[in-house]
Design a protein around this motif. Structure first.
Motif: not given
Length: 397
Positions: A358-378
């Motif tokens: 639930g903390l990962r983001t996938k997209g162009p140039g971001r295959p499986d990235e730890f998303d600090l924005g999602k961590a921040w929201a939690c």
């Protein structure tokens, strides 16, 4: 929770980890057994130091991480300052998750105690300095680091040895400057690392505790984590010997249908440093068996099926630390916390929650990235709910 209580907890956490750091500085490498990291045979002493490998990699990798973490550090620090001074939420921050500071009598979160918010899967895409800054402000945050020999430093979610060394150096620097961040680590062992522990080998766990400060070790003996789970029960005596041999480390065993032959036996004879992590009961591993998939949702968001997940009641022994994972995201965290609180019941025993997919983001140039924005929201969700945060377990002392 009053600001003075919160400040006291922060001080306790800082003191506890400082004690752990003192043990680390006084201890040796703790192991000489060879381990395989990133396809290279690495001895326990190299795990403890990693200086030669880190020296060649630290320089090039530190720049992008530090640049990428600057904005996040300012964000976390500013929010923490505003919260402590009572000025409220920053106007420039995203709207906070709707929640009430004073839980009503009918709210299942009334009296619910959260020991850790465990954010797992941190890797080389995250600046060690950022993690320390976050932990400085929010001591209830725990960082989960995945360990699996054939993936270490090669795939997202698996930090390299060089990154671990950078993290240790950052902590050492803060200790020496008097700006020590109370930071909690949990090692998530899969593959041969997990099997070694099941067979009774203490060397890697001892090194992680003595030289890197990992206070908790998760064992993930499932097929999705590269472990043959068909005969787990045979490891009962050897695993118990490891748990007894290292009372200063909290061992966490993943509880699923796959592991119940082992976990149920351990619940019948619980050790004080044994904990259990309950995954969502309707969990299904994605085709392809990717690791640490949040069981109640997809590997990228973890939320598409979260409303269907069932949270089992914790181990009936009141002194056993328990946690919950699977299907948790920044969007559903508040509602899932209430579902977990209902499962825990009125016993008011502290539990922790664990997020990874639930903390990962996938997209162009971001295959499986730890998303600090999602961590921040939690973190904001937990902080704004103002849940009681007791001294979690002996493992954080």
């Amino acid at each position: 929770m009053s600001s003075s209580d919160s400040g006291g907890q922060e001080a306790q956490a800082a003191k506890g980890h400082a004690d752990s750091g003192s043990r680390s500085a006084a201890s040796g490498s703790g192991s000489t057994q060879a381990k395989v990291v990133s396809g290279t045979s690495v001895t326990g002493s190299q795990w403890a130091g990693g200086r030669a490998m880190a020296a060649g990699v630290a320089g090039p990798s530190a720049g992008p991480m530090e640049r990428g973490g600057a904005k996040a550090r300012a964000w976390f620090n500013a929010y923490g300052h505003r919260r402590r001074s009572g000025q409220g939420v920053l106007a420039s921050s995203p709207a906070p998750v709707a929640c009430s500071h004073a839980a009503e009598d009918s709210d299942p979160l009334r009296g619910f105690e959260l020991s850790f918010l465990s954010l797992s899967g941190v890797d080389d895409s995250v600046s060690p300095r950022t993690l320390c800054d976050i932990s400085q402000e929010f001591s209830f945050v725990e960082w989960g680091v995945n360990f699996r020999a054939e993936k270490q430093g090669r795939e997202p979610r698996y930090a390299s040895l060089a990154w671990l060394r950078l993290l240790q150096e950052e902590i050492d620097r803060r200790q020496q400057s008097g700006k020590f961040a109370p930071i909690h680590f949990a090692a998530h062992l899969g593959g041969e690392y997990c099997v070694d522990v099941l067979k009774g080998d203490t060397s890697l766990v001892r090194t992680l505790w003595e030289d890197y400060g990992f206070l908790r070790v998760h064992l993930c003996p499932t097929r999705a984590h590269g472990v043959n789970s068909s005969q787990l029960k045979k490891y009962l005596p050897t695993l118990k010997s490891v748990i007894i041999a290292l009372p200063q480390v909290e061992f966490v065993l993943l509880v699923t249908k796959e592991t119940r032959a082992l976990t149920f036996q351990l619940m019948n004879d619980c050790q004080p440093n044994l904990a259990f992590l309950y995954d969502a009961e309707d969990a299904e591993v994605e085709p392809g068996g990717s690791e640490k998939v949040e069981k109640g949702g997809s590997s990228s968001s973890g939320g598409s099926q979260s409303s269907k997940t069932r949270r089992p009641p914790p181990c009936p022994h009141p002194g056993i630390h328990c946690g919950y994972g699977g299907g948790l995201t920044s969007e559903n965290l508040a509602s899932e916390l209430r579902a977990i609180a209902k499962s825990v019941g009125p016993a008011r025993r502290p539990v922790w929650i664990d997020l990874e997919a639930g903390l990962r983001t996938k997209g162009p140039g971001r295959p499986d990235e730890f998303d600090l924005g999602k961590a921040w929201a939690c973190i904001r969700t937990v902080f704004d709910l103002d849940l009681p945060r007791p001294r979690p377990t002996f493992a954080s002392r």
